[in-house]
Design an enzyme around this catalytic site. Structure first.
Site, PDB file in Angstrom:
ATOM      1  N   GLY A   1      13.235 -10.954  -0.208  1.00 51.32           N
ATOM      2  CA  GLY A   1      12.540 -12.076  -0.825  1.00 51.32           C
ATOM      3  C   GLY A   1      11.069 -11.770  -0.973  1.00 51.32           C
ATOM      4  N   CYS A   2      10.264 -12.794  -0.927  1.00 51.44           N
ATOM      5  CA  CYS A   2       8.818 -12.649  -1.067  1.00 51.44           C
ATOM      6  C   CYS A   2       8.285 -11.715   0.019  1.00 51.44           C
ATOM      7  CB  CYS A   2       8.156 -14.021  -0.947  1.00 51.44           C
ATOM      8  SG  CYS A   2       6.357 -13.941  -0.897  1.00 51.44           S
ATOM      9  N   PHE A   3       7.506 -10.725  -0.371  1.00 48.36           N
ATOM     10  CA  PHE A   3       7.019  -9.782   0.633  1.00 48.36           C
ATOM     11  C   PHE A   3       6.103 -10.413   1.664  1.00 48.36           C
ATOM     12  CE2 PHE A   3       4.602  -7.685  -3.182  1.00 48.36           C
ATOM     13  CZ  PHE A   3       3.755  -8.775  -3.334  1.00 48.36           C
ATOM     14  N   TRP A   4       5.441 -11.501   1.328  1.00 53.17           N
ATOM     15  CA  TRP A   4       4.591 -12.175   2.322  1.00 53.17           C
ATOM     16  C   TRP A   4       5.440 -12.647   3.504  1.00 53.17           C
ATOM     17  CZ3 TRP A   4       2.336 -16.228  -1.567  1.00 53.17           C
ATOM     18  CH2 TRP A   4       1.528 -15.591  -2.514  1.00 53.17           C
ATOM     19  N   CYS A   5       6.660 -13.107   3.198  1.00 58.87           N
ATOM     20  CA  CYS A   5       7.543 -13.671   4.222  1.00 58.87           C
ATOM     21  C   CYS A   5       8.157 -12.606   5.122  1.00 58.87           C
ATOM     22  CB  CYS A   5       8.667 -14.467   3.562  1.00 58.87           C
ATOM     23  SG  CYS A   5       8.100 -15.959   2.736  1.00 58.87           S
TER      24      CYS A   5
END
Length: 182
Positions: free
Chosen positions: A15-19
Protein backbone atom coordinates in the site's frame (compact mmCIF):
# COMPACT_ATOMS: atom_id res chain seq x y z
CA UNK A 1 23.68 4.34 8.23
CA UNK A 2 26.88 2.40 8.58
CA UNK A 3 27.79 0.30 5.57
CA UNK A 4 28.88 -3.06 6.91
CA UNK A 5 29.46 -6.12 4.83
CA UNK A 6 26.64 -7.81 6.73
CA UNK A 7 23.98 -5.27 5.70
CA UNK A 8 21.17 -6.73 3.62
CA UNK A 9 18.09 -5.30 1.91
CA UNK A 10 14.42 -6.17 1.60
CA UNK A 11 12.04 -4.43 -0.80
CA UNK A 12 8.35 -4.60 0.10
CA UNK A 13 5.08 -3.14 -1.21
CA UNK A 14 2.04 -3.01 1.03
CA UNK A 15 0.00 0.00 0.00
CA UNK A 16 1.07 3.56 0.65
CA UNK A 17 4.78 3.62 1.37
CA UNK A 18 4.29 6.06 4.25
CA UNK A 19 2.27 3.36 6.05
CA UNK A 20 4.96 0.71 5.63
CA UNK A 21 7.95 2.98 6.23
CA UNK A 22 6.92 4.12 9.73
CA UNK A 23 6.68 0.63 11.32
CA UNK A 24 9.91 -0.65 9.78
CA UNK A 25 11.81 2.41 11.01
CA UNK A 26 11.03 1.30 14.57
CA UNK A 27 12.52 -2.20 14.31
CA UNK A 28 15.82 -3.05 15.91
CA UNK A 29 18.41 -4.10 13.36
CA UNK A 30 16.90 -1.85 10.69
CA UNK A 31 19.47 0.68 9.56
CA UNK A 32 17.40 2.62 7.04
CA UNK A 33 14.05 2.61 5.29
CA UNK A 34 13.78 4.37 1.94
CA UNK A 35 10.46 4.95 0.20
CA UNK A 36 10.46 4.39 -3.53
CA UNK A 37 9.07 2.59 -6.54
CA UNK A 38 9.61 -0.89 -8.01
CA UNK A 39 8.00 -3.33 -10.39
CA UNK A 40 7.25 -1.01 -13.27
CA UNK A 41 8.45 -0.23 -16.76
CA UNK A 42 9.30 3.49 -16.60
CA UNK A 43 12.82 4.51 -15.61
CA UNK A 44 13.04 7.07 -12.80
CA UNK A 45 9.29 7.54 -12.41
CA UNK A 46 7.85 10.48 -10.51
CA UNK A 47 5.23 10.16 -7.78
CA UNK A 48 2.62 11.62 -10.14
CA UNK A 49 3.48 9.07 -12.85
CA UNK A 50 3.29 6.18 -10.39
CA UNK A 51 -0.03 7.46 -8.99
CA UNK A 52 -1.47 7.46 -12.52
CA UNK A 53 -1.17 3.68 -12.46
CA UNK A 54 0.33 3.72 -15.94
CA UNK A 55 3.98 2.93 -15.07
CA UNK A 56 3.28 -0.42 -13.43
CA UNK A 57 5.28 0.50 -10.33
CA UNK A 58 4.24 -0.20 -6.77
CA UNK A 59 4.98 2.13 -3.88
CA UNK A 60 7.64 0.25 -1.92
CA UNK A 61 10.05 0.58 0.95
CA UNK A 62 13.61 -0.62 0.71
CA UNK A 63 14.73 -1.75 4.15
CA UNK A 64 18.45 -1.99 4.87
CA UNK A 65 19.02 -4.20 7.90
CA UNK A 66 21.63 -6.13 9.83
CA UNK A 67 20.80 -9.84 9.47
CA UNK A 68 22.71 -10.53 12.68
CA UNK A 69 20.06 -8.51 14.54
CA UNK A 70 16.88 -9.21 12.55
CA UNK A 71 16.29 -11.80 9.86
CA UNK A 72 14.59 -11.50 6.51
CA UNK A 73 11.82 -13.86 7.62
CA UNK A 74 11.21 -11.67 10.69
CA UNK A 75 10.89 -8.63 8.42
CA UNK A 76 8.35 -10.54 6.32
CA UNK A 77 6.41 -11.55 9.44
CA UNK A 78 6.14 -7.86 10.35
CA UNK A 79 5.16 -7.03 6.78
CA UNK A 80 2.33 -9.59 6.74
CA UNK A 81 1.08 -8.29 10.09
CA UNK A 82 0.96 -4.56 9.32
CA UNK A 83 -0.85 -4.70 5.97
CA UNK A 84 -3.66 -6.72 4.40
CA UNK A 85 -2.11 -9.19 1.94
CA UNK A 86 -5.54 -10.38 0.78
CA UNK A 87 -6.75 -7.29 -1.09
CA UNK A 88 -5.81 -7.11 -4.75
CA UNK A 89 -4.38 -3.72 -5.74
CA UNK A 90 -5.76 -2.09 -2.62
CA UNK A 91 -4.91 -1.13 0.93
CA UNK A 92 -7.68 0.65 2.82
CA UNK A 93 -8.76 3.70 0.83
CA UNK A 94 -5.87 3.41 -1.64
CA UNK A 95 -6.85 1.64 -4.85
CA UNK A 96 -4.67 0.85 -7.87
CA UNK A 97 -1.80 -1.39 -8.91
CA UNK A 98 0.63 1.03 -7.24
CA UNK A 99 -0.85 -0.10 -3.88
CA UNK A 100 -0.52 -3.84 -4.49
CA UNK A 101 0.99 -6.23 -1.99
CA UNK A 102 4.34 -7.50 -3.23
CA UNK A 103 7.67 -8.89 -2.11
CA UNK A 104 10.43 -7.89 -4.51
CA UNK A 105 13.14 -10.43 -3.78
CA UNK A 106 16.85 -9.73 -4.17
CA UNK A 107 17.95 -13.37 -4.52
CA UNK A 108 16.62 -16.92 -4.61
CA UNK A 109 16.90 -17.31 -0.84
CA UNK A 110 14.58 -14.34 -0.31
CA UNK A 111 12.16 -15.72 -2.90
CA UNK A 112 12.11 -19.13 -1.22
CA UNK A 113 11.62 -17.55 2.22
CA UNK A 114 8.71 -15.40 1.01
CA UNK A 115 7.00 -18.26 -0.81
CA UNK A 116 7.41 -20.58 2.20
CA UNK A 117 5.98 -18.02 4.62
CA UNK A 118 2.99 -17.36 2.36
CA UNK A 119 2.35 -21.13 2.16
CA UNK A 120 2.55 -21.39 5.95
CA UNK A 121 0.16 -18.47 6.47
CA UNK A 122 -2.30 -19.96 3.99
CA UNK A 123 -2.08 -23.44 5.56
CA UNK A 124 -2.64 -21.94 9.02
CA UNK A 125 -5.69 -20.00 7.83
CA UNK A 126 -4.12 -16.77 9.03
CA UNK A 127 -6.52 -14.72 6.89
CA UNK A 128 -10.16 -15.16 5.92
CA UNK A 129 -9.31 -14.62 2.25
CA UNK A 130 -6.46 -15.93 0.07
CA UNK A 131 -3.15 -14.06 0.10
CA UNK A 132 -2.65 -12.18 -3.16
CA UNK A 133 0.86 -10.88 -2.42
CA UNK A 134 3.04 -11.04 -5.52
CA UNK A 135 6.55 -12.46 -5.18
CA UNK A 136 8.73 -11.17 -7.97
CA UNK A 137 12.38 -10.30 -8.60
CA UNK A 138 13.56 -6.78 -7.90
CA UNK A 139 14.70 -5.45 -11.24
CA UNK A 140 15.09 -1.80 -10.28
CA UNK A 141 14.42 0.38 -7.26
CA UNK A 142 13.84 4.12 -7.70
CA UNK A 143 14.02 6.31 -4.63
CA UNK A 144 10.94 8.47 -4.14
CA UNK A 145 11.14 12.22 -3.91
CA UNK A 146 12.72 13.62 -0.75
CA UNK A 147 9.42 14.88 0.67
CA UNK A 148 8.21 11.25 0.88
CA UNK A 149 11.16 10.12 3.03
CA UNK A 150 10.39 9.77 6.76
CA UNK A 151 6.99 11.23 5.94
CA UNK A 152 5.17 10.15 9.09
CA UNK A 153 7.98 11.34 11.34
CA UNK A 154 7.80 14.76 9.69
CA UNK A 155 3.99 14.87 9.36
CA UNK A 156 2.28 12.87 12.13
CA UNK A 157 -0.67 15.28 12.22
CA UNK A 158 -1.34 15.04 8.48
CA UNK A 159 -4.86 13.61 8.18
CA UNK A 160 -4.03 10.50 6.15
CA UNK A 161 -1.12 9.64 8.44
CA UNK A 162 -3.03 10.33 11.64
CA UNK A 163 -5.79 7.90 10.61
CA UNK A 164 -3.92 5.07 8.87
CA UNK A 165 -0.49 4.75 10.49
CA UNK A 166 -1.20 4.56 14.27
CA UNK A 167 -3.16 1.26 13.90
CA UNK A 168 -0.16 -0.26 12.09
CA UNK A 169 2.16 0.94 14.84
CA UNK A 170 -0.20 -0.58 17.42
CA UNK A 171 -0.05 -3.95 15.62
CA UNK A 172 3.73 -3.67 15.56
CA UNK A 173 3.92 -3.02 19.32
CA UNK A 174 1.37 -5.77 20.12
CA UNK A 175 3.07 -8.45 18.01
CA UNK A 176 6.74 -7.49 17.91
CA UNK A 177 7.49 -5.52 21.11
CA UNK A 178 10.76 -7.41 21.63
CA UNK A 179 11.95 -6.40 18.16
CA UNK A 180 11.51 -2.65 18.62
CA UNK A 181 14.41 -0.24 18.96
CA UNK A 182 15.16 0.69 22.55
Amino acid sequence: MSERETAAQATLAGGCFWCIEAPFERLGGVESVVSGYAGGSTENPTYEEVCSGETGHAEVVQVTYDPDEIGYRELLEVFFTIHDPTTLNRQGPDVGTQYRSAVFYHDDEQRETAEALIEELEAAGAYDDPIVTEVEPLEAFYEAEEYHQNFYEKNPEQAYCAVHIPPKLDKLRENFASKLKG
